[in-house]
Design a protein around this motif. Structure first.
Motif, short mmCIF file in Angstrom:
data_model
loop_
_atom_site.label_atom_id
_atom_site.label_comp_id
_atom_site.label_asym_id
_atom_site.label_seq_id
_atom_site.Cartn_x
_atom_site.Cartn_y
_atom_site.Cartn_z
N ASP A 65 0.93 -1.32 0.06
CA ASP A 65 0.17 0.05 -0.12
C ASP A 65 0.79 1.36 -0.02
N ILE A 66 2.05 1.02 -0.13
CA ILE A 66 3.11 2.15 -0.04
C ILE A 66 3.47 2.62 -1.66
N PRO A 67 3.20 3.67 -2.09
CA PRO A 67 3.32 3.91 -3.44
C PRO A 67 4.65 4.25 -3.93
N ASP A 68 5.43 4.79 -2.79
CA ASP A 68 6.81 5.15 -3.02
C ASP A 68 7.55 3.95 -4.02
N CYS A 69 8.23 4.47 -5.15
CA CYS A 69 8.78 3.49 -5.72
C CYS A 69 10.53 3.18 -5.30
N ARG A 70 10.55 3.75 -4.29
CA ARG A 70 11.98 3.55 -3.65
C ARG A 70 12.07 2.49 -3.02
#
Length: 70
Positions: A65-70
């Motif tokens: 659910d974490i959109p960050d692509c890092r």
């Protein structure tokens, strides 16, 4: 679940199905079927959409659910 993510991302970015279909170089109807879960979305398209929206492929696929692509 990821079908809803496709629609949510598109709506959050104020894009139409046609605009996203143009990015993927496909017909709007093909993209609509991806978004509704009526057709399996190819891996290359998931990657292209993740790059476009600035999120991870795992986010699009519902693995996080974490959109960050890092």
């Amino acid at each position: 679940m990821f079908f809803q993510r496709l629609e949510d991302l598109r709506n959050d970015h104020d894009k139409t199905q046609q605009e996203i279909a143009d990015i993927l170089h496909c017909h709007r109807e093909v993209y609509r079927r991806y978004e509704k879960g009526e057709r399996e979305i190819p891996t290359w398209a998931v990657i292209k959409l993740a790059d476009y929206y600035g999120v991870s492929t795992d986010y699009i696929l519902g693995r996080t659910d974490i959109p960050d692509c890092r």
